[in-house]
Scaffold this motif. Structure first.
Motif, mmCIF file in Angstrom:
data_model
loop_
_atom_site.group_PDB
_atom_site.id
_atom_site.type_symbol
_atom_site.label_atom_id
_atom_site.label_comp_id
_atom_site.label_asym_id
_atom_site.label_seq_id
_atom_site.Cartn_x
_atom_site.Cartn_y
_atom_site.Cartn_z
ATOM 1 N N LEU A 175 -8.647 -0.086 -3.173
ATOM 2 C CA LEU A 175 -7.716 -0.889 -2.378
ATOM 3 C C LEU A 175 -8.402 -2.137 -1.842
ATOM 4 O O LEU A 175 -7.805 -3.226 -1.824
ATOM 5 N N GLN A 176 -9.656 -2.007 -1.400
ATOM 6 C CA GLN A 176 -10.412 -3.170 -0.958
ATOM 7 C C GLN A 176 -10.496 -4.208 -2.068
ATOM 8 O O GLN A 176 -10.315 -5.409 -1.843
ATOM 9 N N SER A 177 -10.785 -3.727 -3.271
ATOM 10 C CA SER A 177 -11.011 -4.626 -4.402
ATOM 11 C C SER A 177 -9.755 -5.402 -4.784
ATOM 12 O O SER A 177 -9.771 -6.621 -4.899
ATOM 13 N N VAL A 178 -8.641 -4.696 -4.947
ATOM 14 C CA VAL A 178 -7.426 -5.372 -5.435
ATOM 15 C C VAL A 178 -6.738 -6.210 -4.362
ATOM 16 O O VAL A 178 -6.036 -7.173 -4.673
ATOM 17 N N LEU A 179 -6.934 -5.837 -3.103
ATOM 18 C CA LEU A 179 -6.298 -6.576 -2.012
ATOM 19 C C LEU A 179 -7.228 -7.592 -1.364
ATOM 20 O O LEU A 179 -6.800 -8.389 -0.532
ATOM 21 N N ASN A 180 -8.505 -7.543 -1.751
ATOM 22 C CA ASN A 180 -9.513 -8.476 -1.230
ATOM 23 C C ASN A 180 -9.575 -8.480 0.299
ATOM 24 O O ASN A 180 -9.505 -9.529 0.942
ATOM 25 N N VAL A 181 -9.657 -7.299 0.864
ATOM 26 C CA VAL A 181 -9.789 -7.152 2.313
ATOM 27 C C VAL A 181 -10.946 -6.196 2.599
ATOM 28 O O VAL A 181 -11.480 -5.552 1.697
ATOM 29 N N SER A 182 -11.327 -6.092 3.866
ATOM 30 C CA SER A 182 -12.450 -5.245 4.236
ATOM 31 C C SER A 182 -12.056 -3.771 4.289
ATOM 32 O O SER A 182 -10.871 -3.421 4.328
ATOM 33 N N ARG A 183 -13.067 -2.929 4.329
ATOM 34 C CA ARG A 183 -12.860 -1.492 4.445
ATOM 35 C C ARG A 183 -12.100 -1.160 5.734
ATOM 36 O O ARG A 183 -11.157 -0.358 5.716
ATOM 37 N N ASN A 184 -12.493 -1.801 6.831
ATOM 38 C CA ASN A 184 -11.825 -1.539 8.109
ATOM 39 C C ASN A 184 -10.356 -1.963 8.083
ATOM 40 O O ASN A 184 -9.504 -1.314 8.691
ATOM 41 N N THR A 185 -10.071 -3.063 7.377
ATOM 42 C CA THR A 185 -8.684 -3.516 7.270
ATOM 43 C C THR A 185 -7.834 -2.478 6.553
ATOM 44 O O THR A 185 -6.720 -2.152 6.985
ATOM 45 N N LEU A 219 -8.465 0.743 6.285
ATOM 46 C CA LEU A 219 -8.362 1.913 7.161
ATOM 47 C C LEU A 219 -7.311 1.705 8.246
ATOM 48 O O LEU A 219 -6.525 2.612 8.553
ATOM 49 N N ASN A 220 -7.283 0.504 8.829
ATOM 50 C CA ASN A 220 -6.279 0.195 9.855
ATOM 51 C C ASN A 220 -4.872 0.210 9.262
ATOM 52 O O ASN A 220 -3.922 0.672 9.900
ATOM 53 N N ASP A 221 -4.740 -0.307 8.040
ATOM 54 C CA ASP A 221 -3.429 -0.311 7.377
ATOM 55 C C ASP A 221 -2.938 1.120 7.159
ATOM 56 O O ASP A 221 -1.769 1.443 7.434
ATOM 57 N N ILE A 222 -3.810 1.982 6.675
ATOM 58 C CA ILE A 222 -3.417 3.368 6.399
ATOM 59 C C ILE A 222 -3.091 4.099 7.690
ATOM 60 O O ILE A 222 -2.131 4.881 7.756
ATOM 61 N N GLN A 223 -3.853 3.833 8.734
ATOM 62 C CA GLN A 223 -3.581 4.469 10.022
ATOM 63 C C GLN A 223 -2.218 4.049 10.561
ATOM 64 O O GLN A 223 -1.457 4.868 11.098
ATOM 65 N N SER A 224 -1.883 2.770 10.411
ATOM 66 C CA SER A 224 -0.571 2.273 10.851
ATOM 67 C C SER A 224 0.554 2.917 10.055
ATOM 68 O O SER A 224 1.591 3.314 10.618
ATOM 69 N N LEU A 225 0.369 3.050 8.751
ATOM 70 C CA LEU A 225 1.383 3.674 7.902
ATOM 71 C C LEU A 225 1.561 5.146 8.267
ATOM 72 O O LEU A 225 2.684 5.658 8.284
ATOM 73 N N ARG A 226 0.469 5.823 8.552
ATOM 74 C CA ARG A 226 0.556 7.228 8.946
ATOM 75 C C ARG A 226 1.409 7.382 10.204
ATOM 76 O O ARG A 226 2.229 8.302 10.301
ATOM 77 N N ALA A 227 1.207 6.503 11.166
ATOM 78 C CA ALA A 227 1.956 6.581 12.421
ATOM 79 C C ALA A 227 3.452 6.369 12.172
ATOM 80 O O ALA A 227 4.299 7.063 12.751
ATOM 81 N N LYS A 228 3.802 5.432 11.279
ATOM 82 C CA LYS A 228 5.210 5.152 11.001
ATOM 83 C C LYS A 228 5.870 6.285 10.227
ATOM 84 O O LYS A 228 7.048 6.582 10.421
ATOM 85 N N LEU A 229 5.118 6.914 9.337
ATOM 86 C CA LEU A 229 5.683 7.993 8.522
ATOM 87 C C LEU A 229 5.927 9.266 9.321
ATOM 88 O O LEU A 229 6.688 10.135 8.894
ATOM 89 N N LEU A 230 5.294 9.381 10.468
ATOM 90 C CA LEU A 230 5.498 10.565 11.299
ATOM 91 C C LEU A 230 6.961 10.735 11.690
ATOM 92 O O LEU A 230 7.456 11.852 11.821
ATOM 93 N N ASP A 231 7.662 9.619 11.893
ATOM 94 C CA ASP A 231 9.079 9.674 12.266
ATOM 95 C C ASP A 231 9.911 10.345 11.179
ATOM 96 O O ASP A 231 10.982 10.892 11.457
ATOM 97 N N ILE A 287 0.832 -1.206 0.000
ATOM 98 C CA ILE A 287 0.000 0.000 0.000
ATOM 99 C C ILE A 287 0.867 1.257 0.000
ATOM 100 O O ILE A 287 0.632 2.200 -0.766
ATOM 101 N N LEU A 288 1.885 1.272 0.850
ATOM 102 C CA LEU A 288 2.775 2.436 0.908
ATOM 103 C C LEU A 288 3.453 2.668 -0.435
ATOM 104 O O LEU A 288 3.525 3.801 -0.929
ATOM 105 N N ALA A 289 3.954 1.599 -1.049
ATOM 106 C CA ALA A 289 4.630 1.731 -2.341
ATOM 107 C C ALA A 289 3.665 2.197 -3.426
ATOM 108 O O ALA A 289 4.040 2.981 -4.309
ATOM 109 N N LEU A 290 2.412 1.749 -3.383
ATOM 110 C CA LEU A 290 1.415 2.211 -4.354
ATOM 111 C C LEU A 290 1.189 3.714 -4.234
ATOM 112 O O LEU A 290 1.063 4.420 -5.243
ATOM 113 N N PHE A 291 1.141 4.210 -3.003
ATOM 114 C CA PHE A 291 0.962 5.648 -2.791
ATOM 115 C C PHE A 291 2.175 6.433 -3.276
ATOM 116 O O PHE A 291 2.050 7.564 -3.743
#
Length: 320
Positions: A113-123, A125-137, A97-101
């Motif tokens: 993203l849901q469609s190509v990765l075959n995961v739920s909307r919440n999944t 959202l959680n992935d993006i939230q985790s990436l946001r936290a890591k990119l803050l550094d 996901i990060l590399a796609l962005f």
């Protein structure tokens, strides 16, 4: 096999299960798709069958039928997709996901993203939230606007550094599946064969540079470099502007890596736009400069994903 989006997978599963489709209209009603979508998926299926040397699905008065060999091939596609979904870990999915962005070759929204990765909307959202936290550094952030989807506002040099880090990690961790998944999602289907061809030509171009430098690049570094170049090429094709103001160009131009980089780019003109040829030559000269031979005659590369931080070391070594 390329990534299958959810709806296309449903289309293929229905074909395999029925084998005989009385009409396009009946299939569209059964799946809840439009006739236009069914024809699009039929064309897509025939393209993929043709890539594997198999006959296309024929439609007579709207009636479809599958041969045994066609059904077997489609089952293999579906099996491979299921395996890939089960293999990708949460961490690997977030890397993709990060590399796609960062590549930004397509507009990515929650639904896509849901469609190509075959995961739920919440999944997602959680992935993006985790990436946001890591990119803050790194003082980076993920933004989203309707017209552009998700994106990371960052300069091209830093963007390339992060893409290199992605390739380096997938290569050192032997995660070929992760890199292939990214490449599948970042490019169009008609570019799949070209991607393989490019990597072969990229390797030959690097080998040309090796001859000029009279040194051999290690196998792993060769793979990392050619795969990274493949991602950079997507950025160039998307008209991303590249300018590296931090580089002391005079020092680099005095090195043998500079003409070696020109020879490399001469063989791969898609790696630069005409007005930025000189910028790219300096950039690839630095990539080659970061690969040094140690005292034991083994080849050890400086992590050239850290390009912004390396300039001080280059100048020290070049002047002493």
């Amino acid at each position: 096999m390329r990534s299958l989006d959810t709806n296309f997978s449903l289309f293929l599963k229905q074909l395999v299960e029925q084998k005989e489709i009385p009409s396009i209209t009946s299939l569209a009603r059964l799946l809840g798709f439009s006739r236009r979508t069914i024809y699009h998926y039929l064309e897509k299926c025939n393209y993929l069958l043709g890539q594997e040397g198999n006959a296309k699905l024929m439609s007579e008065a709207g009636r479809l039928s599958l041969s045994a060999s066609q059904a077997d091939i489609i089952k293999c596609w579906l099996d491979e997709e299921h395996v890939r979904e089960s293999i990708l870990t949460t961490s690997e999915r977030r890397q993709v996901i990060l590399a796609l962005f960062l590549i930004e070759s397509k507009k990515w929204q929650l639904s896509s993203l849901q469609s190509v990765l075959n995961v739920s909307r919440n999944t997602v959202l959680n992935d993006i939230q985790s990436l946001r936290a890591k990119l803050l550094d790194q003082e980076l952030e993920i933004k989203s606007v309707k017209a552009r989807g998700y994106f990371i506002p960052v300069g091209e040099v830093k963007r390339r550094e992060l893409l290199y880090d992605f390739v380096h990690r997938t290569e050192t961790e032997n995660s070929k599946l992760v890199y292939d998944t990214l490449l599948d999602l970042a490019t169009d289907e008609n570019e799949a064969e070209e991607a393989t061809s490019f990597r072969v030509r990229a390797r030959r171009a690097v080998e040309t540079a090796e001859k000029i430098l009279s040194k051999k690049i290690s196998g792993q570094d060769m793979r990392i470099l050619t795969k990274t170049m493949q991602l950079y090429k997507i950025r160039v094709a998307g008209k991303a502007r590249f300018k590296w103001e931090q580089l002391d160009k005079t020092l680099i131009e005095e090195r043998l890596e500079f003409p070696a980089a020109k020879a490399l780019l001469d063989e791969l003109p898609e790696l630069y736009r005409g007005i930025e040829c000189n910028e790219e030559q300096h950039y690839y000269a630095v990539l080659l400069l970061c690969m040094d031979k140690n005292e034991d005659a083994h080849f050890q590369s400086v992590p050239f994903g850290e390009l912004l931080e390396l300039s001080g070391r280059w100048f020290f070594y070049l002047k002493n």
